[in-house]
Design an enzyme around this catalytic site. Structure first.
Site, PDB file in Angstrom:
ATOM      1  N   ASP A  13      -4.372  -5.875   0.241  1.00 41.78           N
ATOM      2  CA  ASP A  13      -4.905  -5.996  -1.170  1.00 41.78           C
ATOM      3  C   ASP A  13      -6.224  -5.703  -1.324  1.00 41.78           C
ATOM      4  O   ASP A  13      -7.295  -5.400  -2.074  1.00 41.78           O
ATOM      5  CB  ASP A  13      -4.587  -6.312  -2.869  1.00 41.78           C
ATOM      6  CG  ASP A  13      -2.780  -6.966  -2.458  1.00 41.78           C
ATOM      7  OD1 ASP A  13      -2.803  -6.089  -2.513  1.00 41.78           O
ATOM      8  OD2 ASP A  13      -3.042  -8.093  -3.299  1.00 41.78           O
ATOM      9  N   LYS A  16      -6.874  -1.025   2.044  1.00 44.86           N
ATOM     10  CA  LYS A  16      -6.314  -0.583   3.033  1.00 44.86           C
ATOM     11  C   LYS A  16      -6.485   0.566   2.902  1.00 44.86           C
ATOM     12  O   LYS A  16      -5.938   1.988   3.727  1.00 44.86           O
ATOM     13  CB  LYS A  16      -5.800  -1.225   3.694  1.00 44.86           C
ATOM     14  CG  LYS A  16      -6.096  -2.725   3.802  1.00 44.86           C
ATOM     15  CD  LYS A  16      -4.854  -3.802   4.819  1.00 44.86           C
ATOM     16  CE  LYS A  16      -3.656  -4.094   3.608  1.00 44.86           C
ATOM     17  NZ  LYS A  16      -3.816  -4.748   2.341  1.00 44.86           N
ATOM     18  N   GLY A  40       1.981  -3.246  -0.508  1.00 49.46           N
ATOM     19  CA  GLY A  40       1.712  -1.766  -2.049  1.00 49.46           C
ATOM     20  C   GLY A  40       0.469  -1.009  -1.200  1.00 49.46           C
ATOM     21  O   GLY A  40      -0.620  -1.897  -1.634  1.00 49.46           O
ATOM     22  N   HIS A  41       0.675   0.061  -1.294  1.00 47.42           N
ATOM     23  CA  HIS A  41      -0.903   0.486  -0.704  1.00 47.42           C
ATOM     24  C   HIS A  41      -1.057   1.737  -1.713  1.00 47.42           C
ATOM     25  O   HIS A  41      -0.535   2.583  -2.097  1.00 47.42           O
ATOM     26  CB  HIS A  41      -1.095   1.502   0.950  1.00 47.42           C
ATOM     27  CG  HIS A  41      -0.557  -0.030   1.576  1.00 47.42           C
ATOM     28  ND1 HIS A  41      -0.684   0.166   3.098  1.00 47.42           N
ATOM     29  CD2 HIS A  41      -0.959  -0.820   1.372  1.00 47.42           C
ATOM     30  CE1 HIS A  41      -0.786  -1.015   3.903  1.00 47.42           C
ATOM     31  NE2 HIS A  41      -0.771  -1.955   3.264  1.00 47.42           N
ATOM     32  N   GLN A 224      -0.804  -6.152   4.437  1.00 44.38           N
ATOM     33  CA  GLN A 224      -1.299  -7.663   4.035  1.00 44.38           C
ATOM     34  C   GLN A 224      -3.407  -7.971   5.070  1.00 44.38           C
ATOM     35  O   GLN A 224      -3.926  -6.925   4.704  1.00 44.38           O
ATOM     36  CB  GLN A 224      -0.225  -8.792   4.893  1.00 44.38           C
ATOM     37  CG  GLN A 224       0.983  -8.778   4.319  1.00 44.38           C
ATOM     38  CD  GLN A 224       1.772  -7.906   4.208  1.00 44.38           C
ATOM     39  OE1 GLN A 224       2.155  -8.001   5.666  1.00 44.38           O
ATOM     40  NE2 GLN A 224       2.397  -6.881   3.792  1.00 44.38           N
TER      41      GLN A 224
HETATM   42  P1  GDP Z   1      -4.246  -2.084  -0.485  1.00 48.13           P
HETATM   43  O1  GDP Z   1      -3.446  -2.630   0.036  1.00 48.13           O
HETATM   44  O2  GDP Z   1      -5.095  -3.030   1.073  1.00 48.13           O
HETATM   45  O3  GDP Z   1      -3.939  -0.899   0.172  1.00 48.13           O
HETATM   46  O4  GDP Z   1      -4.955  -2.300  -1.509  1.00 48.13           O
HETATM   47  P2  GDP Z   1      -4.216  -2.079  -3.172  1.00 48.13           P
HETATM   48  O5  GDP Z   1      -4.074  -0.621  -2.896  1.00 48.13           O
HETATM   49  O6  GDP Z   1      -3.119  -2.805  -3.279  1.00 48.13           O
HETATM   50  O7  GDP Z   1      -4.650  -2.159  -4.132  1.00 48.13           O
HETATM   51  C1  GDP Z   1      -5.934  -1.684  -3.993  1.00 48.13           C
HETATM   52  C2  GDP Z   1      -6.429  -1.879  -5.412  1.00 48.13           C
HETATM   53  O8  GDP Z   1      -7.743  -1.329  -5.691  1.00 48.13           O
HETATM   54  C3  GDP Z   1      -5.907   0.218  -5.322  1.00 48.13           C
HETATM   55  O9  GDP Z   1      -5.320  -0.012  -6.715  1.00 48.13           O
HETATM   56  C4  GDP Z   1      -7.303   1.336  -5.029  1.00 48.13           C
HETATM   57  O10 GDP Z   1      -6.742   2.044  -6.172  1.00 48.13           O
HETATM   58  C5  GDP Z   1      -8.057   0.622  -5.701  1.00 48.13           C
HETATM   59  N1  GDP Z   1      -9.063   0.908  -5.468  1.00 48.13           N
HETATM   60  C6  GDP Z   1      -9.716   1.290  -3.547  1.00 48.13           C
HETATM   61  N2  GDP Z   1     -10.815   1.127  -2.953  1.00 48.13           N
HETATM   62  C7  GDP Z   1     -11.003   0.940  -4.796  1.00 48.13           C
HETATM   63  C8  GDP Z   1     -12.570   0.685  -4.823  1.00 48.13           C
HETATM   64  O11 GDP Z   1     -13.659   1.156  -3.866  1.00 48.13           O
HETATM   65  N3  GDP Z   1     -12.949   1.085  -6.100  1.00 48.13           N
HETATM   66  C9  GDP Z   1     -12.103   0.289  -7.069  1.00 48.13           C
HETATM   67  N4  GDP Z   1     -12.419   0.583  -8.689  1.00 48.13           N
HETATM   68  N5  GDP Z   1     -10.657   0.558  -6.790  1.00 48.13           N
HETATM   69  C10 GDP Z   1     -10.557   0.936  -5.912  1.00 48.13           C
HETATM   70  P1  IMO Z   2      -1.174  -5.094   1.125  1.00 50.40           P
HETATM   71  O1  IMO Z   2      -0.225  -4.928   2.304  1.00 50.40           O
HETATM   72  C1  IMO Z   2      -1.001  -8.763  -0.985  1.00 50.40           C
HETATM   73  C2  IMO Z   2       1.533 -11.736   0.064  1.00 50.40           C
HETATM   74  C3  IMO Z   2       3.183 -12.361  -1.315  1.00 50.40           C
HETATM   75  C4  IMO Z   2       2.887 -13.947  -0.526  1.00 50.40           C
HETATM   76  C5  IMO Z   2       2.986 -14.317   0.824  1.00 50.40           C
HETATM   77  C6  IMO Z   2       4.060 -13.746   1.381  1.00 50.40           C
HETATM   78  O2  IMO Z   2      -0.332  -4.609  -0.071  1.00 50.40           O
HETATM   79  O3  IMO Z   2      -2.463  -5.915   1.702  1.00 50.40           O
HETATM   80  P2  IMO Z   2       6.041 -11.901   1.631  1.00 50.40           P
HETATM   81  O4  IMO Z   2       6.903 -11.325   0.831  1.00 50.40           O
HETATM   82  O5  IMO Z   2       5.353 -11.376   2.522  1.00 50.40           O
HETATM   83  O6  IMO Z   2       7.096 -13.217   2.230  1.00 50.40           O
HETATM   84  O7  IMO Z   2       5.128 -13.239   0.796  1.00 50.40           O
HETATM   85  O8  IMO Z   2       1.879 -12.964   1.147  1.00 50.40           O
HETATM   86  N1  IMO Z   2       2.421 -10.770   0.098  1.00 50.40           N
HETATM   87  C7  IMO Z   2       0.673  -9.837  -0.112  1.00 50.40           C
HETATM   88  N2  IMO Z   2      -0.894 -10.512  -1.178  1.00 50.40           N
HETATM   89  N3  IMO Z   2      -0.456  -8.365  -1.259  1.00 50.40           N
HETATM   90  C8  IMO Z   2       0.410  -7.393   0.214  1.00 50.40           C
HETATM   91  O9  IMO Z   2       0.260  -6.674   0.682  1.00 50.40           O
HETATM   92  C9  IMO Z   2       0.874  -8.540   0.778  1.00 50.40           C
HETATM   93  N4  IMO Z   2       1.962  -8.778   1.433  1.00 50.40           N
HETATM   94  C10 IMO Z   2       2.542  -9.915   0.951  1.00 50.40           C
HETATM   95  O10 IMO Z   2       2.833 -12.347  -2.300  1.00 50.40           O
HETATM   96  O11 IMO Z   2       1.547 -14.840  -1.064  1.00 50.40           O
HETATM   97 MG    MG Z   3      -1.665  -3.972  -2.028  1.00 49.85          MG
END
Ligand code: GDP
Ligand code: IMO
Ligand code: MG
Length: 434
Positions: A13, A16, A40-41, A224
Site C-alpha cells: 500500500d 505502487k 489492492g492498487h 505487496q
Molecule cells: P498500492 O497497493 O501500493 O498500489 O497502494 P494502495 O492503492 O493500496 O494505497 C495507496 C493509497 O494512497 C491509494 O488510496 C492512493 O490513491 C493514495 N495515494 C498514492 N499516492 C499518494 C500521494 O502521494 N498522496 C496521497 N494523499 N495519496 C496517495
Molecule cells: P498491495 O499490493 C497490504 C497482507 C495481509 C496479511 C498478509 C498475508 O495492495 O500492497 P495474504 O492474504 O496475502 O495471505 O495475507 O499480507 N497483505 C497486504 N497488505 N497490501 C497488500 O497488497 C497486501 N496483500 C496482502 O493483510 O497481513
Molecule cells: Mg494496496
C-alpha cells in the site's frame, strides 16, 4: 530491452498502483509477477478511481498489454468481476494475457484460508482471506491447477477428481464451511472459466522476452511489499509469494541479467494491515490522525491500516534485497501538518544498536526505534504550484526530509508524489527508458 520494475519498499500500500500508472503511459507492457487479488492498487485519473486487485494497472490505459504472469495466483471468478468493472469504465481487454503457468485460486482455497486463520487463534496472520496462502501451498505441494490446465479437459478432470476429495477431508477436519460442490460441479465450473478466459491464456514468458528483444518497454508491477516477502519479510506475518525484485525472474520468466531499473516505492511514513510487528507503530490519537489524514483503509478488505513513522531500517532491508536504482517517495502531502517528523534510523535491541532488520520476530518485537527528528513543513499545502513548477517549489523542510532519505539509502528519489492523482507527481528523471 528497456524495462522498469516497481516494488513496494514496506508492507504494501505504498502507492505502487499510482506510480505504475504514472510510468506506464510510456510503457508497452505491464506485468504482474506475483500475488493475487490480495493486492489492492488504486489509480486516480481526475474523477475516475480504479481499484484493481488481480488485473495489472496497465489495463487502465488504452493500447497496453497487461500481463498476469506465471508467479501469480488467479481467482477467475473475482478476475471476471474485475474485468466487468473495468470494461464498464471504458477499459479494453484487448491487451490482457494470462500465463498458462499461473496457478488458480479455487473456492476451497478461500474456505481453507478463513478456517486456517480461525485455527491459528491468537497467532492469526490477519490474511485477506482470499485463499492466496492455500493456493500457493498447493503450488509448492505440486498439486495446483494452472491456468493452462483450463485448456485441456482431461487434465482438468484428473486434477478435479484427485484434489476435491482431499480438500473436502481437510475442510471437514478444520470444521470449515463445506465446499458445497462435487467433482462434476467443479469440473463444469472450470470449463466455464475456460470459455470465458481461455482466449487470454498463453506462454507469457515467451511473449515478454520477445517484447524485450524487440525493444518494447516492459514495466513489472510488484504487489505487496518487501516486508511481506515469504523469505525476507516478517515471517510468518508475510504473504506467500516473493515480493522482492528477485520474484520478477521466477514470476515473469525473465532472466536476472535482463532486469534493468528497479524503483522502490516508499511511503513517507509506514503502514501495515493485519498482524505482525511494526517497530515505529503509533497508538491512540496520533495513530488515528495519521490513518485519517492518509485515508489508510485497505482497498481489498476495508480494514484500517496500522500507522507509524518512516522506518529507514526497513527501507535499507528492502533496498538491499531489491537493488533499488530509484525511489518513488509517496504521500508526503499526508505529513503536511506536523511541526516535527521522527524518522527511525536504527533499532535498540537488548541494549545493542543495529541498522539491520533482524529475522527473529521476538527480537523485532523487542526493538525500540532510534529516531532522528526532522523539522516538518507544517501548514504547507501548495500542491498546485509544485505540480506546475516542480521540485524546487517544494518547501525546504520537505526537501530536507527527502534528501535525508536519499543520503541514508544512497538512492536518488527520482519520483515525488504529493497527491493521489496522476498529475500530483514530480518526475526528477524524465526519460525512464534509457
Ligand atoms: P498500492 O497497493 O501500493 O498500489 O497502494 P494502495 O492503492 O493500496 O494505497 C495507496 C493509497 O494512497 C491509494 O488510496 C492512493 O490513491 C493514495 N495515494 C498514492 N499516492 C499518494 C500521494 O502521494 N498522496 C496521497 N494523499 N495519496 C496517495
Ligand atoms: P498491495 O499490493 C497490504 C497482507 C495481509 C496479511 C498478509 C498475508 O495492495 O500492497 P495474504 O492474504 O496475502 O495471505 O495475507 O499480507 N497483505 C497486504 N497488505 N497490501 C497488500 O497488497 C497486501 N496483500 C496482502 O493483510 O497481513
Ligand atoms: Mg494496496
Amino acid at each position: 530491452m528497456p524495462n522498469l520494475a516497481i516494488i513496494g519498499a514496506q508492507w504494501g500500500d505504498e502507492g505502487k498502483g499510482k506510480i505504475t500508472d504514472y510510468l506506464d503511459e510510456s510503457a508497452d507492457i505491464v506485468v504482474r509477477f506475483q500475488g493475487g487479488n490480495n493486492a489492492g492498487h488504486t489509480i486516480v485519473v481526475g474523477d475516475n478511481i480504479f481499484k484493481l486487485h488481480g488485473l495489472p494497472s496497465g489495463i487502465v490505459r488504452k493500447g497496453k498489454l497487461a500481463v498476469i504472469g506465471n508467479g501469480t495466483v488467479v481467482n477467475m471468478d473475482e478476475l471476471l468481476e474485475e474485468i466487468n468493472q473495468v470494461t464498464e469504465a471504458g477499459c479494453s481487454l484487448e491487451g490482457l494475457r494470462i500465463s498458462d503457468r499461473a496457478h488458480l485460486v479455487i473456492n476451497y482455497h478461500k474456505k481453507l484460508d478463513g478456517s486456517e486463520e480461525g485455527y491459528r487463534g491468537q497467532k492469526s496472520i490477519g490474511t485477506t482471506k482470499k485463499g492466496i496462502g492455500p493456493a500457493y501451498q498447493d503450488k509448492i505441494k505440486r498439486v495446483g491447477i494452472r491456468a493452462g490446465d483450463l485448456l485441456e479437459d482431461d487434465v482438468l478432470r484428473e486434477k478435479t477428481n484427485s484434489n476435491l476429495p482431499y480438500k473436502k477431508n481437510l475442510i471437514a477436519m478444520l470444521k470449515a464451511e463445506p465446499c458445497g460442490c462435487d467433482e462434476d460441479m467443479m469440473f463444469n465450473k472450470l470449463k466455464g472459466w475456460q470459455e470465458k478466459v481461455g482466449k487470454y491464456i498463453c506462454d507469457t514468458s515467451v511473449m515478454i522476452n520477445e517484447a524485450l528483444d524487440n525493444g518494447m518497454k516492459v514495466l513489472f508491477e510488484g504487489a505487496q511489499g518487501a516486508m511481506l516477502d515469504i523469505d525476507h519479510g516478517t515471517y510468518p506475518y508475510v504473504t506467500s509469494s516473493s515480493t522482492c525484485s528477485g520474484g520478477i525472474c521466477t514470476g515473469a520468466g525473465v532472466a536476472p541479467n535482463r532486469i534493468e531499473k528497479v524503483i522502490g516505492c516508499l511511503k513517507a511514513y509506514t503502514t501495515r494491515v493485519g498482524e505482525g510487528p511494526l517497530v515505529t507503530e503509533l497508538s491512540g490519537n496520533e495513530a488515528d490522525a495519521l490513518q485519517k489524514k492518509g485515508g489508510e483503509f485497505g482497498v481489498t478488505t476495508g480494514r484500517g491500516r496500522r500507522c507509524g513513522w518512516l522506518d529507514l531500517v526497513v527501507a535499507e532491508h528492502a533496498s538491499r534485497l531489491c537493488g533499488f536504482s530509484s525511489l518513488a517517495i509517496t504521500k508526503l502531502d499526508v505529513l503536511n501538518d506536523y511541526e516535527e517528523i521522527p524518522v527511525c534510523t536504527a533499532y535498540m535491541i537488548d541494549d545493542k544498536e543495529t541498522k539491520y532488520f533482524p529475522a527473529s520476530i521476538s527480537k523485532i518485537k523487542r526493538a525500540k526505534p532510534v529516531y532522528k527528528v526532522m523539522k516538518g513543513w507544517n501548514g504547507w499545502n501548495d500542491t498546485y504550484s509544485v505540480v506546475r513548477e516542480g521540485y524546487d517549489a517544494l518547501p525546504d523542510e520537505m526537501k530536507r526530509y527527502i534528501e535525508f532519505i536519499e543520503q541514508y539509502l544512497n538512492i536518488p528519489a527520482d519520483i515525488i508524489s504529493i497527491g493521489p492523482d496522476r498529475k500530483d507527481t514530480i518526475d526528477r528523471k524524465g526519460d525512464w527508458w534509457n
